[in-house]
Design a protein around this motif. Structure first.
Motif, PDB file in Angstrom:
ATOM      1  N   HIS A  50       0.905  -1.035  -0.048  1.00 35.28           N
ATOM      2  CA  HIS A  50      -0.230  -0.181   0.096  1.00 35.28           C
ATOM      3  C   HIS A  50       0.917   1.226   0.078  1.00 35.28           C
ATOM      4  CE1 HIS A  50      -3.523  -2.491   0.712  1.00 35.28           C
ATOM      5  NE2 HIS A  50      -2.798  -3.090   1.829  1.00 35.28           N
ATOM      6  N   GLY A  51       0.630   2.066  -0.982  1.00 38.94           N
ATOM      7  CA  GLY A  51       1.384   3.361  -1.006  1.00 38.94           C
ATOM      8  C   GLY A  51       2.845   3.429  -1.560  1.00 38.94           C
ATOM      9  N   ILE A  52       3.016   2.213  -2.207  1.00 36.23           N
ATOM     10  CA  ILE A  52       4.301   2.002  -3.036  1.00 36.23           C
ATOM     11  C   ILE A  52       4.104   2.305  -4.431  1.00 36.23           C
ATOM     12  CG2 ILE A  52       6.218   0.437  -3.548  1.00 36.23           C
ATOM     13  CD1 ILE A  52       5.875   1.043  -0.709  1.00 36.23           C
ATOM     14  N   ASP A  53       4.732   3.396  -4.730  1.00 31.37           N
ATOM     15  CA  ASP A  53       4.715   3.739  -6.287  1.00 31.37           C
ATOM     16  C   ASP A  53       5.778   3.216  -7.305  1.00 31.37           C
ATOM     17  OD1 ASP A  53       2.188   5.378  -6.361  1.00 31.37           O
ATOM     18  OD2 ASP A  53       3.247   7.061  -5.216  1.00 31.37           O
ATOM     19  N   VAL A  54       5.525   3.035  -8.183  1.00 33.46           N
ATOM     20  CA  VAL A  54       6.504   2.580  -9.346  1.00 33.46           C
ATOM     21  C   VAL A  54       6.460   3.618 -10.388  1.00 33.46           C
ATOM     22  CG1 VAL A  54       7.184   0.699 -10.693  1.00 33.46           C
ATOM     23  CG2 VAL A  54       6.141   0.173  -8.489  1.00 33.46           C
ATOM     24  N   VAL A  55       7.865   4.015 -10.653  1.00 32.50           N
ATOM     25  CA  VAL A  55       7.877   5.076 -11.853  1.00 32.50           C
ATOM     26  C   VAL A  55       8.506   4.025 -12.674  1.00 32.50           C
ATOM     27  CG1 VAL A  55       8.881   7.080 -12.667  1.00 32.50           C
ATOM     28  CG2 VAL A  55       8.324   6.783 -10.126  1.00 32.50           C
ATOM     29  N   LEU A  65      17.150  -1.531 -23.833  1.00 32.60           N
ATOM     30  CA  LEU A  65      17.110  -2.297 -22.458  1.00 32.60           C
ATOM     31  C   LEU A  65      17.710  -1.197 -21.414  1.00 32.60           C
ATOM     32  CD1 LEU A  65      17.957  -5.802 -23.526  1.00 32.60           C
ATOM     33  CD2 LEU A  65      16.079  -4.979 -22.611  1.00 32.60           C
ATOM     34  N   GLN A  66      18.333   0.038 -21.720  1.00 27.34           N
ATOM     35  CA  GLN A  66      18.736   0.732 -20.609  1.00 27.34           C
ATOM     36  C   GLN A  66      17.763   1.751 -20.160  1.00 27.34           C
ATOM     37  OE1 GLN A  66      21.674   2.764 -23.162  1.00 27.34           O
ATOM     38  NE2 GLN A  66      23.222   1.358 -22.784  1.00 27.34           N
ATOM     39  N   ARG A  67      17.039   0.831 -19.284  1.00 22.35           N
ATOM     40  CA  ARG A  67      15.677   1.512 -18.640  1.00 22.35           C
ATOM     41  C   ARG A  67      15.828   0.824 -17.182  1.00 22.35           C
ATOM     42  NH1 ARG A  67      16.268   3.705 -22.448  1.00 22.35           N
ATOM     43  NH2 ARG A  67      14.654   4.467 -24.137  1.00 22.35           N
ATOM     44  N   LEU A  68      15.052   1.622 -16.183  1.00 21.02           N
ATOM     45  CA  LEU A  68      15.039   1.275 -14.810  1.00 21.02           C
ATOM     46  C   LEU A  68      13.709   1.590 -14.381  1.00 21.02           C
ATOM     47  CD1 LEU A  68      15.476   3.861 -12.835  1.00 21.02           C
ATOM     48  CD2 LEU A  68      17.854   3.314 -13.563  1.00 21.02           C
ATOM     49  N   ASP A  69      13.155   0.900 -13.177  1.00 19.92           N
ATOM     50  CA  ASP A  69      11.871   1.300 -12.647  1.00 19.92           C
ATOM     51  C   ASP A  69      12.320   1.699 -11.439  1.00 19.92           C
ATOM     52  OD1 ASP A  69      10.676   0.131 -14.643  1.00 19.92           O
ATOM     53  OD2 ASP A  69       9.881  -1.559 -13.799  1.00 19.92           O
ATOM     54  N   VAL A  70      11.644   2.699 -10.656  1.00 17.06           N
ATOM     55  CA  VAL A  70      11.834   3.049  -9.391  1.00 17.06           C
ATOM     56  C   VAL A  70      10.704   2.755  -8.327  1.00 17.06           C
ATOM     57  CG1 VAL A  70      12.806   5.348  -7.965  1.00 17.06           C
ATOM     58  CG2 VAL A  70      13.276   5.073 -10.365  1.00 17.06           C
ATOM     59  N   THR A 131       9.256  -8.439 -14.282  1.00 20.99           N
ATOM     60  CA  THR A 131       8.507  -9.944 -13.902  1.00 20.99           C
ATOM     61  C   THR A 131       7.986  -9.811 -12.579  1.00 20.99           C
ATOM     62  OG1 THR A 131      10.831 -10.785 -13.002  1.00 20.99           O
ATOM     63  CG2 THR A 131      10.227 -11.370 -15.267  1.00 20.99           C
ATOM     64  N   ALA A 132       7.057 -10.571 -12.152  1.00 16.91           N
ATOM     65  CA  ALA A 132       6.322 -10.508 -10.800  1.00 16.91           C
ATOM     66  C   ALA A 132       7.361 -10.517  -9.686  1.00 16.91           C
ATOM     67  CB  ALA A 132       5.289 -11.374 -10.974  1.00 16.91           C
ATOM     68  N   ALA A 133       8.210 -11.421  -9.640  1.00 11.22           N
ATOM     69  CA  ALA A 133       9.084 -11.927  -8.532  1.00 11.22           C
ATOM     70  C   ALA A 133      10.036 -10.869  -8.437  1.00 11.22           C
ATOM     71  CB  ALA A 133       9.870 -12.883  -8.788  1.00 11.22           C
ATOM     72  N   TYR A 134      10.647 -10.053  -9.394  1.00  9.82           N
ATOM     73  CA  TYR A 134      11.466  -9.027  -9.219  1.00  9.82           C
ATOM     74  C   TYR A 134      10.885  -7.803  -8.849  1.00  9.82           C
ATOM     75  CZ  TYR A 134      15.779 -11.475  -9.910  1.00  9.82           C
ATOM     76  OH  TYR A 134      16.980 -12.259  -9.926  1.00  9.82           O
ATOM     77  N   ARG A 135       9.660  -7.458  -9.504  1.00  9.23           N
ATOM     78  CA  ARG A 135       9.018  -6.300  -9.041  1.00  9.23           C
ATOM     79  C   ARG A 135       8.209  -6.394  -7.704  1.00  9.23           C
ATOM     80  NH1 ARG A 135       5.358  -2.855 -11.946  1.00  9.23           N
ATOM     81  NH2 ARG A 135       7.465  -2.783 -13.462  1.00  9.23           N
ATOM     82  N   SER A 136       8.244  -7.840  -7.264  1.00 11.71           N
ATOM     83  CA  SER A 136       7.785  -7.708  -5.756  1.00 11.71           C
ATOM     84  C   SER A 136       8.836  -7.425  -4.904  1.00 11.71           C
ATOM     85  CB  SER A 136       7.147  -9.124  -5.742  1.00 11.71           C
ATOM     86  OG  SER A 136       5.852  -9.429  -6.242  1.00 11.71           O
ATOM     87  N   VAL A 137       9.930  -7.906  -5.038  1.00  9.16           N
ATOM     88  CA  VAL A 137      11.333  -7.758  -4.232  1.00  9.16           C
ATOM     89  C   VAL A 137      11.529  -6.248  -4.322  1.00  9.16           C
ATOM     90  CG1 VAL A 137      13.542  -8.120  -4.052  1.00  9.16           C
ATOM     91  CG2 VAL A 137      12.250  -9.926  -4.673  1.00  9.16           C
ATOM     92  N   CYS A 138      11.244  -5.477  -5.671  1.00  4.08           N
ATOM     93  CA  CYS A 138      11.714  -4.213  -5.640  1.00  4.08           C
ATOM     94  C   CYS A 138      10.698  -3.386  -4.563  1.00  4.08           C
ATOM     95  CB  CYS A 138      11.097  -3.558  -7.076  1.00  4.08           C
ATOM     96  SG  CYS A 138      11.513  -1.975  -7.423  1.00  4.08           S
ATOM     97  N   LYS A 139       9.325  -3.714  -4.818  1.00  3.30           N
ATOM     98  CA  LYS A 139       8.356  -3.059  -3.940  1.00  3.30           C
ATOM     99  C   LYS A 139       8.594  -3.540  -2.272  1.00  3.30           C
ATOM    100  CE  LYS A 139       4.297  -2.926  -6.863  1.00  3.30           C
ATOM    101  NZ  LYS A 139       3.161  -3.284  -7.374  1.00  3.30           N
ATOM    102  N   TYR A 140       8.854  -4.761  -1.978  1.00  3.07           N
ATOM    103  CA  TYR A 140       9.372  -5.004  -0.593  1.00  3.07           C
ATOM    104  C   TYR A 140      10.368  -4.327   0.015  1.00  3.07           C
ATOM    105  CZ  TYR A 140      11.292  -7.611   3.230  1.00  3.07           C
ATOM    106  OH  TYR A 140      11.845  -7.848   4.567  1.00  3.07           O
TER     107      TYR A 140
END
Length: 344
Positions: A50-55, A65-70, A131-140
């Motif tokens: 909750h409240g975790i934004d992803v840019v 491929l030289q992109r990142l999510d925050v 991917t779902a797993a890495y996006r979830s670790v990022c949010k964690y």
């Protein structure tokens, strides 16, 4: 009798003290060398954030491929959900002629939050930050208070070594830019790296070669490293009977851009084992006891780090869980505790 009673009391006190030490061993900060049993669930995947934004898809270079999510912690200000104002990659000539504004650099370095650059796995040939797993670790990690930069990079065999390493270094330099630091309120003195599998190799390579980077020379350096199942010795040592499988050897060679190990100088250049210095940042290493990357790779790497007086937390996970599959609830909290201990 009194002497015997004193001896008995001393023995009881010693047993109590040992019990206290044992009870403290579950504290993640206390892990030095530890073997644990992992649960079956990747903990970050089981949570709702909750409240975790992803840019998403912030460019740190000009390539596709030289992109990142925050992934942003829940306490982020509204304006931190935007892309930094200066995302264009300067040309070498522009970099040489431009002088950074000292006031801007000082203001950017005074951010308040720790950050982690996260690097996905996939045998250097596939995988994705989204991917779902890495996006979830990022949010964690964001939920634990870390501004997390989840990065993509060029892949082999189209772009063999050192393309992927060059990309993640470029992404780290992007994190240290004044505009990035100010946009996401990141403290330049509190930046770490995290990687699993091939991403663990790249995170480790960033750390052991950090002293050669421009950012390091300017006072910006990696402060902590999390390496889960990262291959650390890509030389012919990994082809022995206790090494990696023939199929993974082929993947390594494709990444290295070599036909055989017999004439492959890139193998040593791409192996963290051979580049450790006393300037290397503290490491958290997680590795399963029966996975396809042999345990000895991380054991020998940890020993090399310690020979150079680099602090190491080494956790062996019973079973075959590879990379971020090790992140059950206890292991996730170990990682967060390690990062918090070194990044604040």
């Amino acid at each position: 009798m009194r002497s015997g009673r004193r001896t008995l009391l001393a023995l009881v006190a010693a047993v109590v003290a040992l019990g206290a030490v044992a009870s403290c061993s579950s504290d993640p900060v206390g892990d030095e060398n530890r073997t644990v049993t992992a649960g079956p669930v990747i903990y970050p995947l089981s949570l709702r954030y909750h409240g975790i934004d992803v840019v998403a898809d912030v460019p740190y270079g000009s390539g596709a491929l030289q992109r990142l999510d925050v992934c942003l912690p829940a306490d982020s200000a509204p304006d931190t959900t935007t892309t930094p104002t200066a995302t264009a990659v300067p040309t070498p000539a522009a970099s040489a002629s431009a002088s950074p504004d000292p006031d801007a650099l000082a203001e950017a370095a005074s951010g308040t939050r720790p950050a982690v650059l996260m690097i996905h796995g996939g045998s250097w040939s596939h995988g994705d930050k989204a991917t779902a797993a890495y996006r979830s670790v990022c949010k964690y990690l964001a939920s634990e208070g870390f501004v997390t930069f989840n990065v993509d990079y060029r892949l082999a065999p189209t772009d063999p070594f050192p393309a992927g390493l060059d990309d993640v270094r470029r992404a780290l330099d992007f994190v240290f830019r004044p505009t990035t630091l100010s946009t996401y309120d990141v403290d330049s003195k509190r930046v770490g790296v995290f990687g699993g599998s091939a991403g663990g190799n790249l995170a480790a390579m960033l750390a052991v070669t950090d002293h050669d980077s421009t950012a390091y020379a300017e006072g910006n350096r990696i402060r902590a490293v999390v390496d889960l199942s990262g291959p650390t010795n890509l030389t012919s040592r990994s082809t022995r009977a206790d090494g990696v499988s023939a199929s993974f050897q082929r993947k390594q060679l494709l990444y290295l851009g070599c036909r055989t190990y017999a004439n492959c100088p890139a193998a040593t250049r791409a192996s963290p084992e051979y580049h450790v210095t006393s300037d290397t940042a503290p490491f958290f290493i997680g590795h399963s006891t029966d996975e396809f990357i042999p345990l000895w790779e991380s054991q020998e790497f940890a020993a090399t780090l310690r020979k150079h007086d680099v602090p190491v937390t080494f956790v062996a996970v019973e079973g075959s869980a590879h990379s971020i599959a090790q992140l059950d609830e206890a292991m996730s909290k170990r990682v967060a505790s390690f990062l918090r201990g070194h990044l604040g």
